[in-house]
Write a protein that holds these residues in place. Sequence first.
Motif, short mmCIF file in Angstrom:
data_model
loop_
_atom_site.label_atom_id
_atom_site.label_comp_id
_atom_site.label_asym_id
_atom_site.label_seq_id
_atom_site.Cartn_x
_atom_site.Cartn_y
_atom_site.Cartn_z
N VAL A 134 0.86 -1.19 0.00
CA VAL A 134 0.00 0.00 0.00
C VAL A 134 0.89 1.24 0.00
O VAL A 134 2.07 1.18 0.36
CB VAL A 134 -0.94 0.03 1.22
CG1 VAL A 134 -1.93 -1.13 1.16
CG2 VAL A 134 -0.14 -0.04 2.53
N ASP A 135 0.32 2.36 -0.40
CA ASP A 135 1.10 3.61 -0.45
C ASP A 135 1.44 4.12 0.95
O ASP A 135 2.52 4.65 1.17
CB ASP A 135 0.32 4.68 -1.22
CG ASP A 135 0.15 4.32 -2.70
OD1 ASP A 135 1.02 3.60 -3.23
OD2 ASP A 135 -0.84 4.76 -3.30
N ASP A 136 0.52 3.96 1.87
CA ASP A 136 0.72 4.49 3.23
C ASP A 136 0.44 3.37 4.22
O ASP A 136 -0.72 3.07 4.54
CB ASP A 136 -0.23 5.66 3.46
CG ASP A 136 0.06 6.40 4.77
OD1 ASP A 136 0.65 5.78 5.68
OD2 ASP A 136 -0.31 7.58 4.89
N THR A 137 1.47 2.74 4.72
CA THR A 137 1.29 1.60 5.63
C THR A 137 0.69 2.03 6.97
O THR A 137 -0.06 1.29 7.58
CB THR A 137 2.63 0.88 5.88
OG1 THR A 137 3.57 1.80 6.44
CG2 THR A 137 3.18 0.31 4.58
N VAL A 138 1.02 3.22 7.43
CA VAL A 138 0.48 3.70 8.70
C VAL A 138 -1.02 3.89 8.60
O VAL A 138 -1.79 3.44 9.46
CB VAL A 138 1.16 5.02 9.13
CG1 VAL A 138 0.49 5.57 10.38
CG2 VAL A 138 2.65 4.79 9.38
N ALA A 139 -1.47 4.53 7.52
CA ALA A 139 -2.90 4.75 7.32
C ALA A 139 -3.63 3.43 7.16
O ALA A 139 -4.74 3.25 7.68
CB ALA A 139 -3.12 5.63 6.08
N HIS A 140 -2.99 2.49 6.48
CA HIS A 140 -3.60 1.18 6.27
C HIS A 140 -3.78 0.45 7.60
O HIS A 140 -4.85 -0.08 7.90
CB HIS A 140 -2.73 0.35 5.32
CG HIS A 140 -3.23 -1.04 5.10
ND1 HIS A 140 -2.74 -2.12 5.80
CD2 HIS A 140 -4.20 -1.53 4.28
CE1 HIS A 140 -3.36 -3.21 5.41
NE2 HIS A 140 -4.26 -2.89 4.50
N GLN A 141 -2.75 0.46 8.41
CA GLN A 141 -2.83 -0.26 9.69
C GLN A 141 -3.78 0.42 10.67
O GLN A 141 -4.39 -0.24 11.51
CB GLN A 141 -1.43 -0.40 10.30
CG GLN A 141 -0.54 -1.33 9.48
CD GLN A 141 0.81 -1.58 10.12
OE1 GLN A 141 0.95 -1.53 11.32
NE2 GLN A 141 1.81 -1.86 9.30
N ASN A 142 -3.94 1.73 10.55
CA ASN A 142 -4.89 2.43 11.42
C ASN A 142 -6.32 2.02 11.15
O ASN A 142 -7.20 2.22 12.01
CB ASN A 142 -4.75 3.95 11.24
CG ASN A 142 -3.52 4.50 11.95
OD1 ASN A 142 -3.02 3.91 12.91
ND2 ASN A 142 -3.03 5.64 11.49
N TYR A 159 3.87 -6.77 4.08
CA TYR A 159 3.39 -6.28 2.79
C TYR A 159 4.22 -6.87 1.65
O TYR A 159 5.44 -6.99 1.76
CB TYR A 159 3.45 -4.75 2.72
CG TYR A 159 2.52 -4.08 3.70
CD1 TYR A 159 1.17 -3.93 3.42
CD2 TYR A 159 3.01 -3.60 4.92
CE1 TYR A 159 0.32 -3.31 4.32
CE2 TYR A 159 2.16 -2.99 5.83
CZ TYR A 159 0.82 -2.84 5.52
OH TYR A 159 -0.03 -2.24 6.43
#
Length: 244
Positions: A134-142, A159
């Motif tokens: 994904v482009d933003d792993t932090v946003a995805h995990q949130n 990932y």
Amino acid sequence: MSLINQKRTFSHGLTGLSRFLEESFLDVTKPKRKFKFFRGLIFANYDYVVRFPKVKICDFLSMYPSARGLEILMNLHQDERWSLSDLETLYLLALISMKKAPKIFEIGSAHGETSYAMARINQDTHIFSLDLPVDDTVAHQNKMRWKNTPQEQHITQLYGDSTTFDYSPYLGQMDLVLIDGDHSYLTCKSDSVNALKLINDKGIIIWDDYQSLEVRRAVNELLPQENLFQLKGTNFAVLDRSLT
């Protein structure tokens, strides 16, 4: 073993006809192509229905009699993101509870619902869950179900493309592998090959959506049918090395 408000959901895989049409469109209005079309249709159905029939269907308690009387605490989800039926969830959690599986590898994270459920069943369990980059792993995990829960520390989010991912740090260590990623034939076959390398000598592999002809073909081609079984009432195919 009991389940409140139990429900079952079933989805349908491609038929031989639809798969054949998807792979090779033919203009059957031309007389010379009619024979070729119908011959291909026959072979499509033979390939997917005769060559790759479903494996034997087994009752859960007949395969795992020690589960009789086992109580599994479940939170039933009505969220449409939840990919497993309640019965599939029950059996998955029962296997983890019985095996006391400390290490699980999940191919296909989705929204983290299954990872969260598996992490709750045993405080010693650790889950490695692989999903596409994904482009933003932090946003995805949130957005994952397990975020900001006590189970978060027991889940490692990975990932990568499952067909090219480097599994070397995890080989031979997994007590259970759940394959619930891309259900295409080539990807499922690749995931299955890797799963066989990931599990230990008493490990379990569970394939979700085994009713899909693509998944069934990949699994049955790779493994002898006598070593596999489908759990009654579910779309799970199972290989359990502790039963052999």
